[in-house]
Design a protein around this motif. Structure first.
Motif, PDB file in Angstrom:
ATOM      1  N   GLY A 200     -48.323  41.389 -16.660  1.00 13.61           N
ATOM      2  CA  GLY A 200     -49.650  41.975 -16.832  1.00 13.61           C
ATOM      3  C   GLY A 200     -49.877  43.064 -15.804  1.00 13.61           C
ATOM      4  N   GLU A 201     -51.123  43.220 -15.398  1.00 14.83           N
ATOM      5  CA  GLU A 201     -51.466  44.265 -14.432  1.00 14.83           C
ATOM      6  C   GLU A 201     -51.208  43.836 -12.995  1.00 14.83           C
ATOM      7  OE1 GLU A 201     -55.108  46.314 -16.955  1.00 14.83           O
ATOM      8  OE2 GLU A 201     -55.551  44.704 -15.522  1.00 14.83           O
ATOM      9  N   LYS A 202     -50.896  42.545 -12.816  1.00 20.90           N
ATOM     10  CA  LYS A 202     -50.608  41.977 -11.483  1.00 20.90           C
ATOM     11  C   LYS A 202     -51.804  42.114 -10.532  1.00 20.90           C
ATOM     12  CE  LYS A 202     -45.597  42.435 -11.780  1.00 20.90           C
ATOM     13  NZ  LYS A 202     -45.565  42.787 -13.200  1.00 20.90           N
ATOM     14  N   ARG A 203     -52.995  42.205 -11.101  1.00 21.70           N
ATOM     15  CA  ARG A 203     -54.198  42.304 -10.281  1.00 21.70           C
ATOM     16  C   ARG A 203     -54.541  40.957  -9.646  1.00 21.70           C
ATOM     17  NH1 ARG A 203     -57.080  45.071 -13.558  1.00 21.70           N
ATOM     18  NH2 ARG A 203     -56.978  47.093 -12.526  1.00 21.70           N
ATOM     19  N   GLY A 204     -54.232  39.864 -10.351  1.00 25.32           N
ATOM     20  CA  GLY A 204     -54.528  38.541  -9.827  1.00 25.32           C
ATOM     21  C   GLY A 204     -53.824  38.268  -8.513  1.00 25.32           C
ATOM     22  N   ARG A 205     -52.615  38.771  -8.380  1.00 24.40           N
ATOM     23  CA  ARG A 205     -51.865  38.577  -7.134  1.00 24.40           C
ATOM     24  C   ARG A 205     -52.593  39.228  -5.966  1.00 24.40           C
ATOM     25  NH1 ARG A 205     -45.768  40.455  -7.491  1.00 24.40           N
ATOM     26  NH2 ARG A 205     -45.957  38.948  -9.210  1.00 24.40           N
ATOM     27  N   ALA A 206     -53.133  40.426  -6.200  1.00 26.72           N
ATOM     28  CA  ALA A 206     -53.859  41.138  -5.147  1.00 26.72           C
ATOM     29  C   ALA A 206     -55.158  40.425  -4.781  1.00 26.72           C
ATOM     30  CB  ALA A 206     -54.151  42.567  -5.583  1.00 26.72           C
ATOM     31  N   LEU A 207     -55.731  39.716  -5.758  1.00 27.17           N
ATOM     32  CA  LEU A 207     -56.980  38.999  -5.513  1.00 27.17           C
ATOM     33  C   LEU A 207     -56.761  37.644  -4.847  1.00 27.17           C
ATOM     34  CD1 LEU A 207     -58.757  39.677  -8.943  1.00 27.17           C
ATOM     35  CD2 LEU A 207     -59.180  40.844  -6.759  1.00 27.17           C
ATOM     36  N   GLY A 208     -55.491  37.219  -4.780  1.00 23.11           N
ATOM     37  CA  GLY A 208     -55.190  35.918  -4.195  1.00 23.11           C
ATOM     38  C   GLY A 208     -55.113  34.799  -5.211  1.00 23.11           C
ATOM     39  N   ARG A 210     -52.795  34.320  -8.440  1.00 22.40           N
ATOM     40  CA  ARG A 210     -51.771  34.769  -9.390  1.00 22.40           C
ATOM     41  C   ARG A 210     -52.018  34.144 -10.758  1.00 22.40           C
ATOM     42  NH1 ARG A 210     -45.740  34.401  -7.227  1.00 22.40           N
ATOM     43  NH2 ARG A 210     -45.501  35.412  -9.256  1.00 22.40           N
ATOM     44  N   THR A 211     -51.888  34.963 -11.780  1.00 12.98           N
ATOM     45  CA  THR A 211     -52.125  34.462 -13.136  1.00 12.98           C
ATOM     46  C   THR A 211     -50.918  34.730 -14.022  1.00 12.98           C
ATOM     47  OG1 THR A 211     -53.155  36.550 -13.832  1.00 12.98           O
ATOM     48  CG2 THR A 211     -54.619  34.821 -12.994  1.00 12.98           C
ATOM     49  N   TRP A 240     -47.243  18.328 -16.192  1.00 14.13           N
ATOM     50  CA  TRP A 240     -48.460  19.069 -16.480  1.00 14.13           C
ATOM     51  C   TRP A 240     -49.142  19.440 -15.169  1.00 14.13           C
ATOM     52  CZ3 TRP A 240     -49.968  20.671 -21.283  1.00 14.13           C
ATOM     53  CH2 TRP A 240     -49.297  20.096 -22.382  1.00 14.13           C
ATOM     54  N   LEU A 241     -49.542  20.702 -15.046  1.00 14.44           N
ATOM     55  CA  LEU A 241     -50.181  21.192 -13.834  1.00 14.44           C
ATOM     56  C   LEU A 241     -51.620  21.601 -14.138  1.00 14.44           C
ATOM     57  CD1 LEU A 241     -47.294  23.470 -12.498  1.00 14.44           C
ATOM     58  CD2 LEU A 241     -47.878  21.153 -11.749  1.00 14.44           C
ATOM     59  N   PRO A 242     -52.550  21.374 -13.184  1.00 20.41           N
ATOM     60  CA  PRO A 242     -53.932  21.804 -13.387  1.00 20.41           C
ATOM     61  C   PRO A 242     -54.032  23.321 -13.305  1.00 20.41           C
ATOM     62  CG  PRO A 242     -53.655  20.976 -11.167  1.00 20.41           C
ATOM     63  CD  PRO A 242     -52.349  20.721 -11.871  1.00 20.41           C
ATOM     64  N   GLY A 243     -54.964  23.883 -14.083  1.00 19.33           N
ATOM     65  CA  GLY A 243     -55.092  25.330 -14.071  1.00 19.33           C
ATOM     66  C   GLY A 243     -56.461  25.794 -14.541  1.00 19.33           C
ATOM     67  N   VAL A 244     -56.729  27.076 -14.287  1.00 16.46           N
ATOM     68  CA  VAL A 244     -57.929  27.752 -14.761  1.00 16.46           C
ATOM     69  C   VAL A 244     -57.487  28.825 -15.745  1.00 16.46           C
ATOM     70  CG1 VAL A 244     -59.955  29.102 -14.108  1.00 16.46           C
ATOM     71  CG2 VAL A 244     -59.047  27.403 -12.519  1.00 16.46           C
ATOM     72  N   MET A 245     -58.039  28.800 -16.943  1.00 20.03           N
ATOM     73  CA  MET A 245     -57.692  29.802 -17.950  1.00 20.03           C
ATOM     74  C   MET A 245     -58.879  30.704 -18.238  1.00 20.03           C
ATOM     75  SD  MET A 245     -56.124  29.435 -21.820  1.00 20.03           S
ATOM     76  CE  MET A 245     -57.599  28.694 -22.555  1.00 20.03           C
ATOM     77  N   SER A 246     -58.609  31.992 -18.249  1.00 23.27           N
ATOM     78  CA  SER A 246     -59.616  32.972 -18.646  1.00 23.27           C
ATOM     79  C   SER A 246     -59.235  33.519 -20.023  1.00 23.27           C
ATOM     80  CB  SER A 246     -59.678  34.117 -17.627  1.00 23.27           C
ATOM     81  OG  SER A 246     -60.441  35.196 -18.132  1.00 23.27           O
ATOM     82  N   ILE A 261     -57.648  38.581 -23.923  1.00 20.32           N
ATOM     83  CA  ILE A 261     -56.479  38.388 -23.077  1.00 20.32           C
ATOM     84  C   ILE A 261     -56.543  36.976 -22.495  1.00 20.32           C
ATOM     85  CG2 ILE A 261     -55.337  39.130 -20.949  1.00 20.32           C
ATOM     86  CD1 ILE A 261     -56.488  41.945 -21.540  1.00 20.32           C
ATOM     87  N   TYR A 262     -55.421  36.266 -22.570  1.00 22.32           N
ATOM     88  CA  TYR A 262     -55.327  34.895 -22.061  1.00 22.32           C
ATOM     89  C   TYR A 262     -54.578  34.931 -20.730  1.00 22.32           C
ATOM     90  CZ  TYR A 262     -56.667  33.092 -26.691  1.00 22.32           C
ATOM     91  OH  TYR A 262     -57.339  32.803 -27.852  1.00 22.32           O
ATOM     92  N   GLU A 263     -55.218  34.454 -19.668  1.00 19.73           N
ATOM     93  CA  GLU A 263     -54.599  34.393 -18.350  1.00 19.73           C
ATOM     94  C   GLU A 263     -54.783  32.996 -17.773  1.00 19.73           C
ATOM     95  OE1 GLU A 263     -55.100  38.479 -16.093  1.00 19.73           O
ATOM     96  OE2 GLU A 263     -57.030  37.845 -16.918  1.00 19.73           O
ATOM     97  N   VAL A 264     -53.711  32.436 -17.211  1.00 18.31           N
ATOM     98  CA  VAL A 264     -53.773  31.088 -16.645  1.00 18.31           C
ATOM     99  C   VAL A 264     -53.369  31.138 -15.180  1.00 18.31           C
ATOM    100  CG1 VAL A 264     -52.894  28.728 -16.772  1.00 18.31           C
ATOM    101  CG2 VAL A 264     -53.220  30.045 -18.879  1.00 18.31           C
ATOM    102  N   HIS A 265     -54.258  30.652 -14.328  1.00 17.83           N
ATOM    103  CA  HIS A 265     -53.947  30.483 -12.907  1.00 17.83           C
ATOM    104  C   HIS A 265     -53.648  29.015 -12.663  1.00 17.83           C
ATOM    105  CE1 HIS A 265     -54.098  30.466  -8.579  1.00 17.83           C
ATOM    106  NE2 HIS A 265     -55.155  29.663  -8.566  1.00 17.83           N
ATOM    107  N   LEU A 266     -52.405  28.711 -12.318  1.00 12.72           N
ATOM    108  CA  LEU A 266     -52.013  27.335 -12.024  1.00 12.72           C
ATOM    109  C   LEU A 266     -52.363  27.018 -10.573  1.00 12.72           C
ATOM    110  CD1 LEU A 266     -48.507  27.149 -13.758  1.00 12.72           C
ATOM    111  CD2 LEU A 266     -50.703  26.349 -14.624  1.00 12.72           C
ATOM    112  N   LEU A 267     -53.057  25.935 -10.377  1.00 14.20           N
ATOM    113  CA  LEU A 267     -53.482  25.560  -9.027  1.00 14.20           C
ATOM    114  C   LEU A 267     -52.282  25.085  -8.210  1.00 14.20           C
ATOM    115  CD1 LEU A 267     -56.154  25.719 -10.558  1.00 14.20           C
ATOM    116  CD2 LEU A 267     -56.890  23.641  -9.388  1.00 14.20           C
ATOM    117  N   ASP A 268     -52.176  25.581  -6.981  1.00 11.12           N
ATOM    118  CA  ASP A 268     -51.142  25.126  -6.030  1.00 11.12           C
ATOM    119  C   ASP A 268     -49.730  25.325  -6.585  1.00 11.12           C
ATOM    120  OD1 ASP A 268     -53.335  24.189  -4.457  1.00 11.12           O
ATOM    121  OD2 ASP A 268     -53.344  22.345  -5.644  1.00 11.12           O
ATOM    122  N   PHE A 269     -49.516  26.446  -7.280  1.00  8.01           N
ATOM    123  CA  PHE A 269     -48.181  26.743  -7.834  1.00  8.01           C
ATOM    124  C   PHE A 269     -47.856  28.192  -7.529  1.00  8.01           C
ATOM    125  CE2 PHE A 269     -45.428  28.375 -11.177  1.00  8.01           C
ATOM    126  CZ  PHE A 269     -44.414  27.432 -11.195  1.00  8.01           C
TER     127      PHE A 269
END
Length: 315
Positions: A200-208, A210-211, A240-246, A261-269
């Motif tokens: 993707g745009e790799k913006r999530g990594r910059a925000l802290g 990662r998606t 199975w890992l916990p996550g936040v999906m947008s 757009i589907y983006e998933v941030h996996l917690l502690d991964f």
């Protein structure tokens, strides 16, 4: 479970190979919700009692997709998901009928005589609202007569929860409005999507945060735009890992995006997921999609989403 792709009419070779006594549940079964489960479990139980194979006869693509009518807006259970679930339900044979415009013109009589009878169905198990043939003119009570008495018919009554009929349309409506708890209750499981992790745009990594950007494998029903608590795993991993999906249009950074757009941030991964297939079970709607006024506001919003997700999934 054996998977057999067939089209109308059956060839002589197919008639010879596939024609065995069997009990078949017939229907589209998109969603494989609890109502569908009652039809299919009836077929499985009867087949075991008769000591013959249990089967499901379903149709692909979805008739509403082919005919471009009705309120069809994607699959609740695309073919891969449907196959996995049916295998878990104890089905021996899955017949996938090629549904196209020519097949949509087939009369109820011809469907029975040229497709069902050659399969030598012992019993057809259908839902109370089952329709078949051109313009849905065939009803469940016609199957026995049209087969000249060779096919027994079992019609399963509607499956009710709290006095309300469980149906695919109700589940779609629940997803569209973010009522995930209702969809989960009627499905008898979490709503599931799957897709390939792409760059993707790799913006999530910059925000802290990662998606994983998902390119969905099929035309799924799109739930309400917003943020969800989810469980996710890669197809090669059983954990199975916990996550936040947008699910959204990224209004903080973009204008004019029309495809969610589907983006998933996996917690502690922090591993590399690119190119892998991710399976996502949707647990709860957290909030609707928002346009933040600044990057800092967005980071604070995501932090709240993560905290809420931990609370939900740790219950």
């Amino acid at each position: 479970m054996k998977i057999v792709s067939i089209s109308y009419p059956l060839t002589p070779e197919q008639k010879n190979e596939l024609g065995i006594p069997q009990v078949a549940a017939i229907g589209q079964f998109d969603g494989l919700h609890l109502g569908h489960g009652s039809v299919i479990s009836t077929a499985v139980d009867l087949a075991r009692k008769e000591a013959i194979p249990s089967a499901v006869i379903t149709f692909y693509p979805h008739p509403k997709d082919v005919m471009r009518k009705g309120n069809y807006e994607g699959y609740l259970t695309p073919q891969v998901d449907k196959q996995e679930l049916l295998a878990e339900m104890g089905i021996d044979i899955l017949y996938v009928v090629d549904f196209n415009e020519d097949f949509s013109q087939v009369s109820p009589e011809d469907f029975v005589t040229e497709m069902l009878m050659p399969l030598q169905l012992h019993t057809a198990v259908v839902g109370f609202d089952f329709r078949f043939g051109f313009k849905g003119a065939g009803r469940a009570d016609m199957l026995h007569e049209m087969s000249r008495g060779t096919i027994q018919v079992v019609t399963v009554p509607p499956f009710l929860m709290d006095g309300e009929k469980v149906g695919s349309s109700s589940i779609r409506s629940a997803l569209f409005s973010g009522r995930i708890e209702d969809a989960t209750r009627w499905l008898g499981r979490n709503y599931r999507i799957r897709g390939t992790v792409i760059h993707g745009e790799k913006r999530g990594r910059a925000l802290g945060f990662r998606t994983a950007n998902l390119e969905l494998e099929a035309h799924y029903v799109t739930p309400a735009l917003g943020v969800y608590a989810v469980w996710a795993r890669c197809s090669t991993d059983k954990e199975w890992l916990p996550g936040v999906m947008s699910v959204g249009l990224k209004p903080t950074f973009h204008d004019g995006i029309v495809k969610p757009i589907y983006e998933v941030h996996l917690l502690d991964f922090d591993g590399d997921l690119y190119g892998q297939t991710m399976i996502v079970d949707v647990v709860q709607f957290i909030r609707k999609e928002l346009k933040f006024n600044s990057v800092n506001e967005l980071i604070e919003g995501i932090s709240r989403d993560v905290a809420k997700t931990r609370e939900i999934l740790n219950r």
